[in-house]
Design an enzyme around this catalytic site. Structure first.
Site, mmCIF file in Angstrom:
data_model
loop_
_atom_site.group_PDB
_atom_site.id
_atom_site.type_symbol
_atom_site.label_atom_id
_atom_site.label_comp_id
_atom_site.label_asym_id
_atom_site.label_seq_id
_atom_site.Cartn_x
_atom_site.Cartn_y
_atom_site.Cartn_z
ATOM 1 N N CYS B 84 0.890 -1.132 -0.035
ATOM 2 C CA CYS B 84 0.051 -0.036 0.004
ATOM 3 C C CYS B 84 0.883 1.172 -0.003
ATOM 4 O O CYS B 84 0.148 2.288 -0.369
ATOM 5 C CB CYS B 84 -0.860 -0.009 1.115
ATOM 6 S SG CYS B 84 -1.489 -1.671 1.654
ATOM 7 N N SER B 209 -11.287 0.555 4.778
ATOM 8 C CA SER B 209 -11.054 1.273 3.408
ATOM 9 C C SER B 209 -11.609 0.335 2.472
ATOM 10 O O SER B 209 -11.782 -0.928 2.480
ATOM 11 C CB SER B 209 -9.875 1.775 3.140
ATOM 12 O OG SER B 209 -8.977 0.669 3.206
ATOM 13 N N ILE B 211 -12.404 -1.497 -1.542
ATOM 14 C CA ILE B 211 -11.842 -2.012 -2.841
ATOM 15 C C ILE B 211 -11.793 -0.768 -4.061
ATOM 16 O O ILE B 211 -12.999 -0.252 -4.223
ATOM 17 C CB ILE B 211 -12.228 -3.079 -3.285
ATOM 18 C CG1 ILE B 211 -11.850 -4.274 -2.273
ATOM 19 C CG2 ILE B 211 -11.865 -3.567 -4.707
ATOM 20 C CD1 ILE B 211 -12.406 -5.710 -2.516
ATOM 21 N N LYS B 334 -10.069 5.938 3.642
ATOM 22 C CA LYS B 334 -11.417 5.010 4.173
ATOM 23 C C LYS B 334 -12.334 5.718 3.269
ATOM 24 O O LYS B 334 -13.369 5.026 2.697
ATOM 25 C CB LYS B 334 -11.552 5.776 5.530
ATOM 26 C CG LYS B 334 -12.623 5.608 6.324
ATOM 27 C CD LYS B 334 -13.127 4.157 6.306
ATOM 28 C CE LYS B 334 -14.607 4.037 6.643
ATOM 29 N NZ LYS B 334 -15.478 3.700 5.418
ATOM 30 N N HIS B 338 -8.912 3.602 -1.622
ATOM 31 C CA HIS B 338 -7.571 2.870 -1.368
ATOM 32 C C HIS B 338 -7.040 2.116 -2.715
ATOM 33 O O HIS B 338 -7.098 1.063 -2.252
ATOM 34 C CB HIS B 338 -7.495 2.304 -0.261
ATOM 35 C CG HIS B 338 -6.284 1.793 0.315
ATOM 36 N ND1 HIS B 338 -4.809 2.348 -0.319
ATOM 37 C CD2 HIS B 338 -5.990 0.698 1.316
ATOM 38 C CE1 HIS B 338 -4.043 1.765 0.301
ATOM 39 N NE2 HIS B 338 -4.376 0.707 1.236
#
Ligand SMILES: [Zn+2]
Lengths: 183, 396
Positions: B84, B209, B211, B334, B338
């Site tokens: 990430c 968060s 997809i 969130k 993300h």
């Protein structure tokens, strides 16, 4: 797994089956695996190739660990030079640039450090009921992650004592280990 | 230390379910914006770093697919992965090759197309992003599960509650509702969050968060070029990076991310920011709130609050505009979304526009000192990258 109850895996598979039968019907009428997005109507192409991932992993240097599980023992390794204990076991001590690392039997008692319950499961775990995963510390100073034999997370407390049991994981039928709360 | 490096152009697509475009089309939206923002053409870009986690998307060589479609080829490119935090790693590499004098102008492009796979496949892939053999294979941890381990420990140690976590989500959605690029643009209440189902106890749906598909781009240049291109270059004042253990059981604490803490110290040192109270200098921050608990840990790892007091910042609403330090005015991971590999450049693009006073008025931070901070964590504290941006030229 509860008999007769639909698992998350059953539901995922039903959903996918429905989707792919829709794709097949679109293919029949258009000659193309082209479907509209359910929400927006945007055109989507559905992959006509498929791949399965199933890895084959080298464990020769630590095969003693797995053999010991079958005898009901949990092994770690210890560097003969600096005394560091490793779990998961490893046969190299990076600190000493050395491979003089020996097998030791670890105690199967732990103190719970933290835990969670997995409610939304990955596909490859979706055939199980919700399971609790915890990390506990052994007297040897290493931590062990494993399932905890308990259905209700509110019954667990950080700091509580646990015992480690070597168990057969079903339905896959292979040895692994599990934490059990001490009454 | 090399040459000064400034951000001269940024691009940021609408985040969300982007079934209207394929991967290179989506990337092009961000690349085009960044080129136009900088007043540059493809031929001016000398090297392209593409951040993408992938696995769930069809193209295995995204950097090349994107370079071809966007007219950036035949310039050199590479794809980087730091989970990430891939995007911040890409910006760091683009920064480094400019700072080294190797090229004058480089671009970092973040891209993720997560909706090319069904949700169970995506959950499977992210769950494997820790230590596959010792954690996932036997125990089926998920990404929310890893952070839930931190939430359980933090709540137990400091008396934080599920309501406290929900208050973080309420703030994210409050600002997401004011960001046209956010995946979720609706405000929520603590009650709504509390009523949502458990994903990984004690984390609920609204703690997580989503997809996301999205693309982002950041163009960096050396001092000479930056001054020719713009009157308001945004300087990279310091980057800190650190790595945690892959296996969570090998960590010594579950109430802070050691890699995040270490990366913060390094970044503050490089930028010359007083570590006793960085909120005195930093006007606005984007922190890695993949889960609500992660935002609270970030406050403490970044020294915005003392250990155990991050939750107080939430209760006192100190991270809204007007508080001690405004955080995630974009909606954060969130609510803004993300898209794993695109998140880092997304944070840096957002902060660049915050420093330029160029975001929507009702979510613009007051810029006083001209410093902004991007806190980008990969995995569950596996990778940590912290990037400090400044309106004033770094003193070398
Ligand atoms: Zn040693």
């Amino acid at each position: 797994m509860s008999e007769g109850k639909k698992t998350q895996k059953d539901m995922m598979e039903e959903q996918m089956k429905q989707f792919y039968s829709f794709v097949e019907s679109m293919k029949k009428s258009m000659g193309l695996p082209m479907v509209p997005d359910m929400k927006t109507g945007q055109a989507l192409w559905v992959d006509q190739r498929e791949v399965t991932l199933k890895f084959i992993i080298s464990i020769d240097k630590i095969k003693e660990f797995f053999n010991a599980l079958a005898d009901g023992k949990l092994l770690g390794t210890k560097c003969k030079k600096c005394g560091e204990v490793f779990f998961p076991p490893q046969k190299d001590c990076p600190k000493c640039m050395d491979s003089e690392v020996e097998w030791i039997e670890l105690s199967k008692e732990g103190t719970l450090l933290t835990f969670t319950q997995i409610n939304v499961k990955p596909y490859s775990f979706a055939h199980y009921d919700d399971y609790i995963v915890g990390i506990a510390r052994l007297p040897e100073g290493v931590n062990v992650t494993a399932w905890i034999r308990e259905k209700d997370p509110s019954k667990l407390k950080i700091g509580m004592k646990l015992k480690l049991e070597i168990v057969k994981r079903e339905p896959e039928n292979y040895y692994t280990y599990e934490w059990v709360p001490v009454e | 230390m090399g040459e000064n490096v400034a951000i001269v152009g940024v691009g940021h697509t609408k985040f969300g379910v982007r079934n209207d475009v394929n991967m290179p089309e989506l990337a092009w939206e961000a690349i085009k914006q960044a080129l136009m923002d900088a007043g540059l053409e493809q031929k001016d870009i000398e090297y392209v770093v593409v951040s993408n986690a992938g696995g769930w998307s069809s193209e295995p060589l995204p950097a090349v697919v994107i370079a071809e479609y966007s007219g950036l080829a035949p310039k050199g490119t590479v794809r980087v992965e730091a989970a990430c935090a891939s995007g911040s790693a890409a910006v760091k590499l683009a920064h480094d090759i400019v700072a080294s004098g190797h090229v004058d102008i480089a671009m970092a492009v973040g891209i993720e197309k997560m909706n090319e796979s069904p949700t169970p496949t995506v959950v499977e892939f992210i769950g494997r992003a820790g230590n596959y053999f010792w954690e996932f294979h036997n125990f089926g941890l998920t990404f929310p599960g890893y952070y839930a381990l931190y939430a359980t420990a933090y709540m137990d140690k400091y008396g934080a509650t599920e309501e406290d976590l929900c208050k973080v989500a309420v703030k994210s959605h409050y600002y997401g509702a004011r960001n046209p690029k956010a995946q979720f643009q609706k405000e929520i209440t603590v009650e709504k969050c509390m009523a949502s189902r458990y994903i990984a106890w004690p984390l609920k749906l609204f703690d997580c968060s989503p997809i996301t598909d999205g693309a982002t781009a950041v163009i960096v240049a050396n001092e000479k070029v930056a001054k020719e291109l713009t009157d308001t270059p945004v300087w990279i004042a310091g980057i800190g990076h650190a790595t945690g253990t892959s296996n969570l059981s090998k960590r010594t604490t579950f109430t802070s991310l050691e890699a995040g803490t270490l990366a913060a110290e390094l970044a503050y040192k490089k930028a010359g920011i007083d570590m006793d109270d960085p909120t005195k200098v930093i006007d606005v921050a984007e922190v890695h709130d993949c889960f609500t608990i992660a935002e609270i840990l970030a406050y403490e790892d970044l020294r915005f609050a003392k250990r155990g007091e991050g939750v107080k910042l939430v209760r006192e609403e100190q991270t809204y505009i007007g508080g001690k330090i405004p955080v995630n005015l974009s909606g954060g991971l969130k609510a803004k979304g993300h898209p794993i590999g695109a998140t880092g450049e997304g944070m840096i693009a957002e902060l660049t526009n915050q420093l330029r006073n160029k975001v929507e008025k009702d979510r613009q931070a007051p810029i006083k000192n001209g410093y902004a901070l991007a806190h980008n964590i990969g995995g569950t504290g596996h990778y940590a990258y912290i990037t400090i941006l400044s309106l004033s030229k770094p003193r070398r």
